[in-house]
Scaffold this motif. Sequence first.
Motif, PDB file in Angstrom:
ATOM      1  N   UNK A 158       0.846  -1.205   0.000  1.00 28.06           N
ATOM      2  CA  UNK A 158       0.000   0.000   0.000  1.00 28.06           C
ATOM      3  C   UNK A 158       0.877   1.249   0.000  1.00 28.06           C
ATOM      4  N   UNK A 159       1.924   1.261   0.819  1.00 30.23           N
ATOM      5  CA  UNK A 159       2.823   2.423   0.860  1.00 30.23           C
ATOM      6  C   UNK A 159       3.520   2.634  -0.486  1.00 30.23           C
ATOM      7  N   UNK A 160       3.946   1.544  -1.106  1.00 29.48           N
ATOM      8  CA  UNK A 160       4.597   1.658  -2.418  1.00 29.48           C
ATOM      9  C   UNK A 160       3.624   2.214  -3.448  1.00 29.48           C
ATOM     10  N   UNK A 161       2.394   1.741  -3.428  1.00 26.97           N
ATOM     11  CA  UNK A 161       1.387   2.219  -4.392  1.00 26.97           C
ATOM     12  C   UNK A 161       1.079   3.689  -4.164  1.00 26.97           C
ATOM     13  N   UNK A 162       0.986   4.098  -2.902  1.00 33.34           N
ATOM     14  CA  UNK A 162       0.745   5.517  -2.613  1.00 33.34           C
ATOM     15  C   UNK A 162       1.927   6.375  -3.062  1.00 33.34           C
ATOM     16  N   UNK A 163       3.138   5.859  -2.948  1.00 28.83           N
ATOM     17  CA  UNK A 163       4.311   6.592  -3.426  1.00 28.83           C
ATOM     18  C   UNK A 163       4.272   6.784  -4.925  1.00 28.83           C
ATOM     19  N   UNK A 164       3.900   5.748  -5.655  1.00 31.81           N
ATOM     20  CA  UNK A 164       3.777   5.856  -7.114  1.00 31.81           C
ATOM     21  C   UNK A 164       2.692   6.865  -7.466  1.00 31.81           C
ATOM     22  N   UNK A 165       1.588   6.837  -6.721  1.00 37.68           N
ATOM     23  CA  UNK A 165       0.495   7.777  -6.972  1.00 37.68           C
ATOM     24  C   UNK A 165       0.965   9.212  -6.737  1.00 37.68           C
ATOM     25  N   UNK A 166       1.734   9.444  -5.661  1.00 36.98           N
ATOM     26  CA  UNK A 166       2.223  10.792  -5.384  1.00 36.98           C
ATOM     27  C   UNK A 166       3.144  11.284  -6.490  1.00 36.98           C
ATOM     28  N   UNK A 167       4.024  10.415  -6.979  1.00 37.91           N
ATOM     29  CA  UNK A 167       4.928  10.814  -8.057  1.00 37.91           C
ATOM     30  C   UNK A 167       4.159  11.131  -9.333  1.00 37.91           C
ATOM     31  N   UNK A 168       3.156  10.323  -9.642  1.00 42.30           N
ATOM     32  CA  UNK A 168       2.331  10.570 -10.821  1.00 42.30           C
ATOM     33  C   UNK A 168       1.585  11.892 -10.693  1.00 42.30           C
ATOM     34  N   UNK A 169       1.037  12.141  -9.515  1.00 48.93           N
ATOM     35  CA  UNK A 169       0.300  13.390  -9.267  1.00 48.93           C
ATOM     36  C   UNK A 169       1.230  14.601  -9.378  1.00 48.93           C
ATOM     37  N   UNK A 170       2.449  14.492  -8.871  1.00 42.75           N
ATOM     38  CA  UNK A 170       3.410  15.591  -8.968  1.00 42.75           C
ATOM     39  C   UNK A 170       3.766  15.872 -10.423  1.00 42.75           C
ATOM     40  N   UNK A 171       3.897  14.812 -11.217  1.00 38.56           N
ATOM     41  CA  UNK A 171       4.206  15.000 -12.637  1.00 38.56           C
ATOM     42  C   UNK A 171       3.035  15.691 -13.349  1.00 38.56           C
ATOM     43  N   UNK A 172       1.813  15.299 -13.030  1.00 40.89           N
ATOM     44  CA  UNK A 172       0.647  15.937 -13.634  1.00 40.89           C
ATOM     45  C   UNK A 172       0.582  17.421 -13.263  1.00 40.89           C
ATOM     46  N   UNK A 173       0.855  17.726 -12.001  1.00 42.29           N
ATOM     47  CA  UNK A 173       0.807  19.124 -11.561  1.00 42.29           C
ATOM     48  C   UNK A 173       1.902  19.951 -12.228  1.00 42.29           C
ATOM     49  N   UNK A 174       3.074  19.360 -12.429  1.00 44.39           N
ATOM     50  CA  UNK A 174       4.171  20.067 -13.100  1.00 44.39           C
ATOM     51  C   UNK A 174       3.807  20.359 -14.552  1.00 44.39           C
ATOM     52  N   UNK A 175       3.197  19.393 -15.220  1.00 42.89           N
ATOM     53  CA  UNK A 175       2.780  19.604 -16.604  1.00 42.89           C
ATOM     54  C   UNK A 175       1.708  20.688 -16.685  1.00 42.89           C
ATOM     55  N   UNK A 176       0.775  20.681 -15.752  1.00 38.21           N
ATOM     56  CA  UNK A 176      -0.275  21.687 -15.721  1.00 38.21           C
ATOM     57  C   UNK A 176       0.315  23.078 -15.462  1.00 38.21           C
ATOM     58  N   UNK A 177       1.269  23.167 -14.554  1.00 44.96           N
ATOM     59  CA  UNK A 177       1.916  24.450 -14.257  1.00 44.96           C
ATOM     60  C   UNK A 177       2.678  24.963 -15.477  1.00 44.96           C
ATOM     61  N   UNK A 178       3.334  24.067 -16.212  1.00 46.28           N
ATOM     62  CA  UNK A 178       4.060  24.475 -17.420  1.00 46.28           C
ATOM     63  C   UNK A 178       3.091  24.972 -18.488  1.00 46.28           C
ATOM     64  N   UNK A 179       1.946  24.308 -18.620  1.00 46.68           N
ATOM     65  CA  UNK A 179       0.950  24.750 -19.591  1.00 46.68           C
ATOM     66  C   UNK A 179       0.389  26.117 -19.210  1.00 46.68           C
ATOM     67  N   UNK A 180       0.128  26.326 -17.932  1.00 45.44           N
ATOM     68  CA  UNK A 180      -0.402  27.615 -17.488  1.00 45.44           C
ATOM     69  C   UNK A 180       0.619  28.726 -17.682  1.00 45.44           C
ATOM     70  N   UNK A 181       1.879  28.439 -17.412  1.00 46.12           N
ATOM     71  CA  UNK A 181       2.925  29.447 -17.604  1.00 46.12           C
ATOM     72  C   UNK A 181       3.064  29.796 -19.077  1.00 46.12           C
ATOM     73  N   UNK A 182       2.986  28.795 -19.950  1.00 49.79           N
ATOM     74  CA  UNK A 182       3.076  29.051 -21.388  1.00 49.79           C
ATOM     75  C   UNK A 182       1.886  29.882 -21.852  1.00 49.79           C
ATOM     76  N   UNK A 183       0.704  29.597 -21.321  1.00 52.00           N
ATOM     77  CA  UNK A 183      -0.487  30.356 -21.697  1.00 52.00           C
ATOM     78  C   UNK A 183      -0.372  31.806 -21.212  1.00 52.00           C
TER      79      UNK A 183
END
Length: 67
Positions: A32-57
Amino acid sequence: MPEPTARRSFWAVARQPRVVGLLVLFLLAAAVCARLGVWQLDRAQQRAELAAQQEAAELEAAGPEGV
Protein backbone atom coordinates in the motif's frame (compact mmCIF):
# COMPACT_ATOMS: atom_id res chain seq x y z
CA MET A 1 14.52 -22.70 40.67
CA PRO A 2 12.69 -22.19 37.32
CA GLU A 3 13.40 -24.70 34.63
CA PRO A 4 15.17 -23.39 31.52
CA THR A 5 12.89 -23.02 28.56
CA ALA A 6 13.66 -24.99 25.45
CA ARG A 7 14.92 -22.86 22.60
CA ARG A 8 12.96 -23.28 19.42
CA SER A 9 14.57 -22.92 16.02
CA PHE A 10 13.96 -19.86 13.88
CA TRP A 11 11.88 -21.81 11.38
CA ALA A 12 9.73 -23.36 14.08
CA VAL A 13 8.83 -19.88 15.31
CA ALA A 14 8.53 -18.41 11.81
CA ARG A 15 5.91 -20.98 10.77
CA GLN A 16 3.52 -20.12 13.57
CA PRO A 17 0.18 -18.75 12.30
CA ARG A 18 0.59 -15.52 14.28
CA VAL A 19 3.99 -14.80 12.71
CA VAL A 20 2.77 -15.70 9.21
CA GLY A 21 -0.22 -13.40 9.71
CA LEU A 22 2.04 -10.54 10.80
CA LEU A 23 4.25 -11.12 7.77
CA VAL A 24 1.26 -10.96 5.44
CA LEU A 25 0.02 -7.81 7.20
CA PHE A 26 3.41 -6.10 6.90
CA LEU A 27 3.76 -7.08 3.25
CA LEU A 28 0.31 -5.68 2.55
CA ALA A 29 1.19 -2.43 4.34
CA ALA A 30 4.43 -2.19 2.33
CA ALA A 31 2.51 -2.72 -0.92
CA VAL A 32 0.00 0.00 0.00
CA CYS A 33 2.82 2.42 0.86
CA ALA A 34 4.60 1.66 -2.42
CA ARG A 35 1.39 2.22 -4.39
CA LEU A 36 0.74 5.52 -2.61
CA GLY A 37 4.31 6.59 -3.43
CA VAL A 38 3.78 5.86 -7.11
CA TRP A 39 0.50 7.78 -6.97
CA GLN A 40 2.22 10.79 -5.38
CA LEU A 41 4.93 10.81 -8.06
CA ASP A 42 2.33 10.57 -10.82
CA ARG A 43 0.30 13.39 -9.27
CA ALA A 44 3.41 15.59 -8.97
CA GLN A 45 4.21 15.00 -12.64
CA GLN A 46 0.65 15.94 -13.63
CA ARG A 47 0.81 19.12 -11.56
CA ALA A 48 4.17 20.07 -13.10
CA GLU A 49 2.78 19.60 -16.60
CA LEU A 50 -0.27 21.69 -15.72
CA ALA A 51 1.92 24.45 -14.26
CA ALA A 52 4.06 24.48 -17.42
CA GLN A 53 0.95 24.75 -19.59
CA GLN A 54 -0.40 27.61 -17.49
CA GLU A 55 2.92 29.45 -17.60
CA ALA A 56 3.08 29.05 -21.39
CA ALA A 57 -0.49 30.36 -21.70
CA GLU A 58 0.33 33.37 -19.49
CA LEU A 59 3.44 34.18 -21.55
CA GLU A 60 1.44 33.88 -24.76
CA ALA A 61 -1.32 36.10 -23.40
CA ALA A 62 1.17 38.75 -22.24
CA GLY A 63 2.48 39.21 -25.76
CA PRO A 64 5.83 40.73 -26.72
CA GLU A 65 5.43 43.80 -24.47
CA GLY A 66 5.08 41.61 -21.37
CA VAL A 67 8.51 40.06 -21.85
